[in-house]
Design an enzyme around this catalytic site. Structure first.
Site, PDB file in Angstrom:
ATOM      1  N   ASN A  13       0.614  -0.677  -0.080  1.00 40.49           N
ATOM      2  CA  ASN A  13       0.486   0.140  -0.451  1.00 40.49           C
ATOM      3  C   ASN A  13       0.974   1.169  -0.190  1.00 40.49           C
ATOM      4  OD1 ASN A  13      -1.910   2.023   0.978  1.00 40.49           O
ATOM      5  ND2 ASN A  13      -2.245   1.493   2.546  1.00 40.49           N
ATOM      6  N   TRP A  14       1.166   1.404  -1.136  1.00 40.10           N
ATOM      7  CA  TRP A  14       1.945   2.909  -1.152  1.00 40.10           C
ATOM      8  C   TRP A  14       1.715   4.301  -0.617  1.00 40.10           C
ATOM      9  CZ3 TRP A  14       4.099   2.629  -7.048  1.00 40.10           C
ATOM     10  CH2 TRP A  14       4.375   1.802  -7.111  1.00 40.10           C
ATOM     11  N   LYS A  15       0.477   4.013  -0.170  1.00 44.78           N
ATOM     12  CA  LYS A  15      -1.301   5.461   0.238  1.00 44.78           C
ATOM     13  C   LYS A  15      -0.291   6.162  -0.895  1.00 44.78           C
ATOM     14  CE  LYS A  15       0.115   3.032   4.857  1.00 44.78           C
ATOM     15  NZ  LYS A  15      -0.069   3.460   6.282  1.00 44.78           N
ATOM     16  N   GLU A 102      -7.476   4.765   8.310  1.00 50.50           N
ATOM     17  CA  GLU A 102      -7.042   6.107   7.468  1.00 50.50           C
ATOM     18  C   GLU A 102      -7.978   6.773   6.691  1.00 50.50           C
ATOM     19  OE1 GLU A 102      -3.099   5.570   5.307  1.00 50.50           O
ATOM     20  OE2 GLU A 102      -1.788   5.009   7.033  1.00 50.50           O
ATOM     21  N   GLU A 172      -5.804  -4.733  10.810  1.00 55.96           N
ATOM     22  CA  GLU A 172      -4.087  -3.875  11.027  1.00 55.96           C
ATOM     23  C   GLU A 172      -4.533  -2.800  12.538  1.00 55.96           C
ATOM     24  OE1 GLU A 172      -2.470  -2.490   7.222  1.00 55.96           O
ATOM     25  OE2 GLU A 172      -4.107  -1.520   7.101  1.00 55.96           O
ATOM     26  N   GLY A 178       3.086   2.035  10.664  1.00 55.49           N
ATOM     27  CA  GLY A 178       3.709   4.018  10.888  1.00 55.49           C
ATOM     28  C   GLY A 178       4.325   3.882  11.968  1.00 55.49           C
ATOM     29  N   SER A 217       3.475  -1.751   9.988  1.00 51.41           N
ATOM     30  CA  SER A 217       4.756  -2.113  10.611  1.00 51.41           C
ATOM     31  C   SER A 217       5.525  -3.711  10.259  1.00 51.41           C
ATOM     32  CB  SER A 217       5.219  -1.570  12.025  1.00 51.41           C
ATOM     33  OG  SER A 217       4.552  -0.520  12.414  1.00 51.41           O
TER      34      SER A 217
HETATM   35  P1  PGA Z   1       2.221   0.208   7.309  1.00 52.09           P
HETATM   36  O1  PGA Z   1       1.019   0.598   7.130  1.00 52.09           O
HETATM   37  O2  PGA Z   1       3.201  -0.734   6.906  1.00 52.09           O
HETATM   38  O3  PGA Z   1       3.665   1.990   6.813  1.00 52.09           O
HETATM   39  O4  PGA Z   1       2.361   0.316   9.276  1.00 52.09           O
HETATM   40  C1  PGA Z   1       0.287  -0.316   7.266  1.00 52.09           C
HETATM   41  C2  PGA Z   1      -0.872   0.047   6.126  1.00 52.09           C
HETATM   42  O5  PGA Z   1      -1.181   1.190   6.178  1.00 52.09           O
HETATM   43  O6  PGA Z   1      -1.783  -0.524   5.396  1.00 52.09           O
END
Ligand code: PGA
Length: 255
Positions: A13-15, A102, A172, A178, A217
């Site tokens: 997931n590149w966001k 998010e 998650e 993050g 993470s």
């Molecule tokens: P992260 O994000 O690996 O940076 O913790 C995971 C996600 O939000 O899908």
């Protein structure tokens, strides 16, 4: 490792990150290493505006493409700023993330909105990756199972259990996203097992075929331990998916 009928899925997931140049570089490095005969599947979910170029780059590779969001079940119309599932199909998307924390917290997406997106994805022929997870306060108050169950049950209650035969779930925990703070393999396994039991109480076959990914993470250094749990069938990876070397380490751990 997951049951053999559940092929591990490592999703990036590149966001809202990267550029045309960095996306190309990343995908080129991944494409060099991913082979069609691998035990695991790799998926990348770039921002909408990069989908076209990444789609073209992935055409000759086994790497799958997904999007991070879509509009509701609407196929087209006066929805300024939105993108439909049908449009995503045109850009080669096989998957779409729905209900990421998010989006739930920053954009106010309720369980009902998430359910609508889940339905819209499937109506367009795209596999939804339904995200669920608790905040730190909810975990500390012993509400993890209740929160996750509410989020997954919202979809079951509205759409029925059969929709999960063509979906992926991602657990998650919000406190792990993050933050560098990963759930322990035991913590993650316990929730994955609860999710599978919830699905299984309605349909045991669907439950045993359902891929449940862990996200929060995940890194090359902790992937093997997490993916070694019986109910963890892959990862939804944010930060580490932007680094080809680290993402490939996670992918290797899933094979
Ligand atoms: P992260 O994000 O690996 O940076 O913790 C995971 C996600 O939000 O899908």
């Amino acid at each position: 490792m997951a049951s053999t009928q559940r092929r591990p899925l490592i999703a990036g997931n590149w966001k809202m990150n990267g550029s045309i140049a960095s996306g190309r570089q990343l995908v080129a490095a991944l494409a060099e290493k991913v082979t069609a005969d691998s035990d695991a599947e790799m998926l990348v979910c770039p921002p909408f505006v990069f989908l076209d170029q990444i789609h073209q780059m992935l055409a000759a590779t086994p790497i799958r493409l997904g999007a991070q969001n879509l509009c509701s079940a609407e196929g087209s119309g006066a929805y300024t700023g939105e993108v439909s599932g049908e449009m995503l199909v045109e850009f080669g998307c096989d998957f779409v993330i729905v209900g990421h924390s998010e989006r739930r917290t920053l954009y106010g997406e309720s369980d009902a909105v998430v359910t609508d997106k889940f339905r819209g994805a499937q109506a367009a022929g795209i596999v939804p990756i339904l995200c669920c997870g608790e905040t730190l306060e909810e975990r500390e108050a012993g509400q993890t199972a209740a929160v996750v169950s509410r989020q997954v049950s919202a979809v079951i209650d509205a759409l029925g259990i059969d929709v999960f035969s063509n979906a992926v779930v991602a657990y998650e925990p919000i406190w792990a996203i993050g933050t560098g703070r990963t759930a322990t393999p035991d913590q993650a396994q316990a929730v994955h097992n609860e999710i599978r039991a919830l699905i299984s109480s309605r349909d045991a076959t669907i439950a045993s075929n359902l891929r449940i990914l862990y996200g929060g993470s995940v890194k090359g250094s902790n992937a093997a331990e997490l993916l070694g749990q019986p109910d963890i069938d892959g990862g939804l990876v944010g930060g580490a998916s932007l680094d080809a070397e680290d993402f490939l380490r996670i992918y290797d751990a899933a094979r």
